[in-house]
Design a protein around this motif. Structure first.
Motif, PDB file in Angstrom:
ATOM      1  N   ARG A  17     -25.665 -18.899   2.832  1.00  0.00           N
ATOM      2  CA  ARG A  17     -24.233 -19.170   2.893  1.00  0.00           C
ATOM      3  C   ARG A  17     -23.752 -19.282   4.344  1.00  0.00           C
ATOM      4  O   ARG A  17     -22.876 -20.094   4.649  1.00  0.00           O
ATOM      5  N   SER A  18     -24.317 -18.410   5.201  1.00  0.00           N
ATOM      6  CA  SER A  18     -23.871 -18.378   6.591  1.00  0.00           C
ATOM      7  C   SER A  18     -25.078 -18.231   7.510  1.00  0.00           C
ATOM      8  O   SER A  18     -25.313 -17.164   8.078  1.00  0.00           O
ATOM      9  N   SER A  23     -26.179 -12.241   7.550  1.00  0.00           N
ATOM     10  CA  SER A  23     -25.916 -10.874   7.118  1.00  0.00           C
ATOM     11  C   SER A  23     -26.814 -10.596   5.920  1.00  0.00           C
ATOM     12  O   SER A  23     -26.606 -11.158   4.836  1.00  0.00           O
ATOM     13  N   ASP A  26     -24.989  -9.281   2.598  1.00  0.00           N
ATOM     14  CA  ASP A  26     -24.183 -10.286   1.907  1.00  0.00           C
ATOM     15  C   ASP A  26     -25.055 -11.391   1.320  1.00  0.00           C
ATOM     16  O   ASP A  26     -24.868 -11.804   0.159  1.00  0.00           O
ATOM     17  N   GLU A  27     -26.019 -11.870   2.098  1.00  0.00           N
ATOM     18  CA  GLU A  27     -26.843 -12.982   1.640  1.00  0.00           C
ATOM     19  C   GLU A  27     -27.700 -12.593   0.435  1.00  0.00           C
ATOM     20  O   GLU A  27     -27.877 -13.397  -0.495  1.00  0.00           O
ATOM     21  N   MET A  29     -26.947 -10.239  -1.730  1.00  0.00           N
ATOM     22  CA  MET A  29     -26.023 -10.082  -2.861  1.00  0.00           C
ATOM     23  C   MET A  29     -25.735 -11.431  -3.504  1.00  0.00           C
ATOM     24  O   MET A  29     -25.795 -11.578  -4.737  1.00  0.00           O
ATOM     25  N   TRP A  30     -25.439 -12.418  -2.677  1.00  0.00           N
ATOM     26  CA  TRP A  30     -25.178 -13.747  -3.226  1.00  0.00           C
ATOM     27  C   TRP A  30     -26.436 -14.330  -3.878  1.00  0.00           C
ATOM     28  O   TRP A  30     -26.342 -14.962  -4.943  1.00  0.00           O
ATOM     29  N   GLN A  79     -27.247  -4.960  -2.863  1.00  0.00           N
ATOM     30  CA  GLN A  79     -25.810  -4.883  -3.107  1.00  0.00           C
ATOM     31  C   GLN A  79     -25.452  -5.752  -4.307  1.00  0.00           C
ATOM     32  O   GLN A  79     -25.885  -6.885  -4.436  1.00  0.00           O
ATOM     33  N   SER A  84     -21.802  -1.201  -5.501  1.00  0.00           N
ATOM     34  CA  SER A  84     -20.687  -1.962  -4.961  1.00  0.00           C
ATOM     35  C   SER A  84     -19.635  -0.962  -4.529  1.00  0.00           C
ATOM     36  O   SER A  84     -19.734   0.232  -4.833  1.00  0.00           O
TER      37      SER A  84
END
Length: 248
Positions: A17-18, A23, A26-27, A29-30, A79, A84
């Motif tokens: 995503r980024s 990260s 975050d990555e 989790m997605w 995550q 969460s």
């Protein structure tokens, strides 16, 4: 298994995503939400989902878990899958599952007493038992500790295994360790996720802190991370509304 310990971008398949500001939390989790995690993590997720009780068996290294087990915790407790901000501690995702540590030490028990040179084992266990297992919602059973088996004669090691075998037969009936419930805290960024002031006041006269971590500047409750408490050891969680409208 040759399980890889390090967390890397290889844990994710497909587009990030980024990518310019990677990260890991975050990555992954997605990637979990979209089914893009690596196969080894996905397989471990399946095992965790199917398990009712997870026993982590390991030799204690440097007051913690060995690298591969630490890597398993880092990579598998993703995550979203394991926790969460809305689902943590006693309200956590795995609140219907049990977990426990079973480990050996290189030093005798006397070195891990409050007056021992290594310090209180309860303090050593707090990060793993509260910060990892309980954080993900697990009901944490008292640890099984094999004290310095390398320095024990064969008959003592045999007795250790016999005690562990006996305990396993009744593990399902054991009472979990006691932790301060989330309801004790103002779980908001505005409140700083801190203990409710009225609860701090209510516990001001207690001889011990609430838990090993929430000691409130008092002596630690004896063996809070080693021995399961009884229901009377756990104070009732009350909110400001409870104080305004006491129940009969």
């Amino acid at each position: 298994m040759n399980f890889r310990a390090s967390t890397t971008v290889q844990d994710i398949t497909g587009q990030l995503r980024s990518p310019e500001h990677f990260s890991y939390g975050d990555e992954t989790m997605w990637a979990w939400q979209e089914g893009r995690l690596s196969d080894d993590i996905t397989e471990e997720h399946r095992k965790v989902e199917e398990a009712e009780l997870i026993i982590f068996q390991f030799p204690m290294y440097w007051f913690s878990a060995p690298a591969i087990l630490k890597g398993w915790l880092d990579r598998v407790l993703t995550q979203g899958f394991a926790f969460s901000l809305e689902k943590m501690y006693n309200n956590g995702i795995f609140k219907d599952k049990k977990a426990m540590l079973s480990f050996s030490t290189g030093a005798p028990e006397s070195m891990f007493l409050p007056d021992g040179i290594n310090g209180d084992m309860n303090v050593t266990l707090w990060p793993l038992q509260n910060g990892v297992l309980h954080f993900c919602g697990f009901q944490v059973l008292a640890p099984q500790i094999f004290w310095a088996p390398a320095h024990c004669p064969p008959q003592v090691r045999t007795a250790m295994l016999g005690g562990w075998r006996s305990r396993l037969s009744g593990l399902w009936e054991e009472t979990p360790l006691t932790f301060a419930p989330s309801e004790f805290f103002d779980v908001s960024f505005r409140g700083g996720f801190r203990l409710w002031p009225h609860l701090k006041e209510e516990h001001s006269g207690d001889p011990y802190g609430i838990t090993t971590g929430h000691h409130l500047g008092k002596p630690l409750p004896p063996n809070n991370q080693i021995t399961a408490g009884t229901p009377r050891d756990q104070p009732r969680a009350t909110s400001p509304d409870d104080r305004a409208h006491p129940k009969n």
